[in-house]
Design a protein around this motif. Structure first.
Motif, PDB file in Angstrom:
ATOM      1  N   ASP A 111      89.392  63.303  37.696  1.00 52.47           N
ATOM      2  CA  ASP A 111      88.903  64.298  36.737  1.00 52.47           C
ATOM      3  C   ASP A 111      88.238  65.430  37.529  1.00 52.47           C
ATOM      4  O   ASP A 111      87.164  65.220  38.104  1.00 52.47           O
ATOM      5  CB  ASP A 111      87.880  63.622  35.799  1.00 52.47           C
ATOM      6  CG  ASP A 111      87.413  64.521  34.670  1.00 52.47           C
ATOM      7  OD1 ASP A 111      87.949  65.626  34.516  1.00 52.47           O
ATOM      8  OD2 ASP A 111      86.495  64.091  33.927  1.00 52.47           O
ATOM      9  N   HIS A 139      79.786  61.856  33.784  1.00 53.42           N
ATOM     10  CA  HIS A 139      80.006  60.544  33.165  1.00 53.42           C
ATOM     11  C   HIS A 139      80.588  59.597  34.194  1.00 53.42           C
ATOM     12  O   HIS A 139      81.061  60.027  35.254  1.00 53.42           O
ATOM     13  CB  HIS A 139      80.964  60.699  31.974  1.00 53.42           C
ATOM     14  CG  HIS A 139      82.214  61.487  32.311  1.00 53.42           C
ATOM     15  ND1 HIS A 139      83.321  60.912  32.880  1.00 53.42           N
ATOM     16  CD2 HIS A 139      82.501  62.817  32.204  1.00 53.42           C
ATOM     17  CE1 HIS A 139      84.254  61.850  33.082  1.00 53.42           C
ATOM     18  NE2 HIS A 139      83.778  63.022  32.695  1.00 53.42           N
ATOM     19  N   THR A 198      81.251  61.630  37.539  1.00 53.92           N
ATOM     20  CA  THR A 198      81.683  63.016  37.678  1.00 53.92           C
ATOM     21  C   THR A 198      80.442  63.888  37.817  1.00 53.92           C
ATOM     22  O   THR A 198      79.379  63.570  37.280  1.00 53.92           O
ATOM     23  CB  THR A 198      82.516  63.497  36.481  1.00 53.92           C
ATOM     24  OG1 THR A 198      81.696  63.538  35.310  1.00 53.92           O
ATOM     25  CG2 THR A 198      83.713  62.597  36.234  1.00 53.92           C
ATOM     26  N   GLU A 219      79.695  67.602  36.995  1.00 48.85           N
ATOM     27  CA  GLU A 219      80.390  68.701  36.331  1.00 48.85           C
ATOM     28  C   GLU A 219      79.461  69.644  35.563  1.00 48.85           C
ATOM     29  O   GLU A 219      79.546  69.761  34.339  1.00 48.85           O
ATOM     30  CB  GLU A 219      81.482  68.177  35.402  1.00 48.85           C
ATOM     31  CG  GLU A 219      81.086  67.107  34.406  1.00 48.85           C
ATOM     32  CD  GLU A 219      82.262  66.725  33.497  1.00 48.85           C
ATOM     33  OE1 GLU A 219      82.887  67.630  32.943  1.00 48.85           O
ATOM     34  OE2 GLU A 219      82.524  65.517  33.362  1.00 48.85           O
ATOM     35  N   GLU A 276      83.921  70.708  38.627  1.00 50.71           N
ATOM     36  CA  GLU A 276      83.803  69.244  38.501  1.00 50.71           C
ATOM     37  C   GLU A 276      84.461  68.530  39.666  1.00 50.71           C
ATOM     38  O   GLU A 276      85.617  68.787  39.991  1.00 50.71           O
ATOM     39  CB  GLU A 276      84.466  68.787  37.191  1.00 50.71           C
ATOM     40  CG  GLU A 276      84.464  67.284  36.998  1.00 50.71           C
ATOM     41  CD  GLU A 276      85.033  66.861  35.648  1.00 50.71           C
ATOM     42  OE1 GLU A 276      85.824  67.628  35.066  1.00 50.71           O
ATOM     43  OE2 GLU A 276      84.698  65.761  35.189  1.00 50.71           O
TER      44      GLU A 276
HETATM   45 MN    MN Z   1      84.745  65.020  33.175  1.00 48.25          MN
END
Ligand code: MN
Ligand code: GLY
Length: 490
Positions: free
Chosen positions: A284, A367, A414, A416, A456
């Motif tokens: 991600d 997250h 992550t 971000e 991110e």
């Molecule tokens: Mn994310």
């Protein structure tokens, strides 16, 4: 149309598996050990772990791309459809339930291993047809044994559980087993080295996707064509994307869908996308780039703040740190820097305590990530991201932080941060006079059509800090982005 070539040897080495058939990532002993550990943590009763079935898109035999349930795959390794795993936590007996297919199906799908063969692959001693489930659950209910299942998120599983347990479909989520949820969260939160290797493979595919998007980004190209390019790469080297790609000049819309709009010089393009390997692990990343290849000075100012917030996380994240505190540290740095630009004012600590920064950052810092891009979100954020020590916030903005608890070695998070100018939010807060002592409305108005910026990356918490995942870094510092884009011009 760009052509995506077959992976060369180097990429094959990294991506490892280009198979389309479901692949078991580990040997059966790994899955057996995981199931025994789970049974010990749950203590007693019958554990039901349903895998996913096909999800029809517009008629029963035309399904969305199949996605296995992550927890089923974590404990049984199998990527095939319509299987259910059963663990008797008292006796230690295990079953794989599923229906063997006959020639009527095989002519459409080719050979499918028998349920007994699949059970053997997963190290499960017993197999039976799906119809055996009703009797197993009825026996457990009759004898008053606990029945453990996770909150269902698919309607077919919800209906199945409601019928088995004699409750309305609406009651099934609330009646899910808290001991099972907690045990699964405990196990899946900490990634082993082998799991991290697999995430690294997803990161490599993500690198290919994002650098392709950055090369393709120029005026006149549509958002959707960049989505198509990236999704083709995800499917070429992995299973699919880890979530619907966000490719938009409206970066202030967090989950903005790509449109047929053509990219315009002077605007920013936000690309938030990730890959999923055929073995089921995710990446991600988000990058925001100037469509014309050069940031304007106003864009660079905001971008640099987001960049510094992103870097602060990498500098500070370590075991024992509350992710909630990390989020608030980032909010304070952002507030300081927005004050320098004249967008905020007043005492920084007071502004963040009042939630004034949420005029610009309306979501959480990051997250957990693993087999799900928002790892285990289906199990409930209060169990995944919070505990007795750290409870979710109900303040606008910080209430979107999906994890607040202390970091542990082996967590993958992550990082971000973002800054967004959302016209509807500006109008609402201004009309309400909300946080007016910390916000310079006239200056904010000058940015009304700015859009949004997010950066991110994914980090692994190590024994004394963190490591940014991905062997290659997607360019992210302003000059790196500009130089990469300049080098990619046709
Ligand atoms: Mn994310
Ligand atoms: N990258 C999409 C999200 O985290 O929601």
């Amino acid at each position: 149309m760009p052509v995506i070539s077959a992976p060369d040897a180097a990429i094959r080495d990294v991506v490892r598996t280009i198979a389309t058939d479901p692949v078991m990532l580990f040997d059966s002993a790994t899955y057996s050990l995981r199931r025994r550990t789970l049974a010990a943590k749950v203590g007693s009763g019958l554990v039901i772990l349903p895998g996913n079935g096909g999800a029809p898109a517009n008629y029963p035999s035309n399904c969305y791309s199949f996605r296995q349930d992550s927890t089923f795959r974590y404990f049984f390794g199998l990527g095939q459809e319509s299987l259910t795993g059963i663990i008797d936590a008292d006796s230690g007996r295990e079953w794989l339930l599923g229906d063997d297919v006959g020639i009527e199906d095989i002519i459409w799908t080719g050979h499918v291993p028998s349920v007994r063969e699949l059970a053997a692959q997963a190290g499960v001693e017993n197999s039976a047809p799906l119809s055996a489930l009703a009797g197993m659950v009825a026996d457990a209910r009759r004898t008053g044994r606990p029945i453990h299942y996770l909150p269902p998120y698919r309607h077919d599983i919800t209906i199945l559980l409601s019928e088995l347990l004699g409750m309305s479909p609406k009651e099934t989520v609330a009646a899910a087993s808290v001991p099972l949820i907690k045990a699964v969260v405990e196990m899946r939160s900490v990634k082993t080295d082998a799991e991290v290797d697999e995430i690294e493979r997803a990161m490599h595919i993500g690198y290919l996707m994002h650098t392709a998007a950055m090369k393709a980004c120029r005026p006149g190209v549509t958002e959707k064509s960049i989505e198509g390019l990236m999704e083709g790469i995800a499917m070429t080297y992995g299973q699919m994307v880890s979530f619907r790609s966000i490719v938009t000049m409206h970066g202030e819309i967090f989950h903005g869908s790509p449109s047929l709009e053509k990219l315009e010089a002077g605007r920013l393009l936000l690309v938030d996308a990730g890959a999923e390997t055929v073995e089921g692990y995710c990446s991600d990343n988000t990058r925001t780039m100037p469509v014309s290849g050069r940031f304007s000075s106003r864009q660079r100012d905001i971008y640099s703040i987001v960049c510094d917030c992103h870097d602060l996380t990498i500098e500070k994240a370590r075991p024992g740190l509350k992710w909630m505190d990390m989020h608030l540290d980032v909010c304070r740095l952002m507030t300081e820097r927005l004050k320098d630009l004249g967008l905020m004012k007043g005492n920084t600590d007071d502004a963040v305590a009042a939630g004034a920064h949420a005029m610009f950052l309306q979501h959480g810092l990051g997250h957990m990530m693993g087999m799900d891009v928002h790892d285990m979100e289906n199990l409930g954020q209060k169990y995944v991201g919070f505990n007795e020590e750290v409870q979710p916030s109900d303040q606008f903005g910080t209430n979107c932080l999906r994890c607040g608890r202390r970091l542990e070695k082996g967590f993958v998070m992550t990082d971000e941060p973002g800054i967004y100018f959302i016209p509807a939010l500006i109008d609402q807060w201004r009309a309400e006079g909300r946080c007016g002592e910390f916000l310079n409305w006239d200056r904010i108005e000058e940015y009304r059509s700015f859009g949004g910026i997010r950066i991110e990356d994914d980090i692994l918490i190590t024994s004394d800090g963190c490591r940014v995942l991905g062997r290659e870094r997607i360019p992210y510092r302003p000059r790196e982005v500009e130089e990469f884009m300049a080098a990619s011009e046709p």
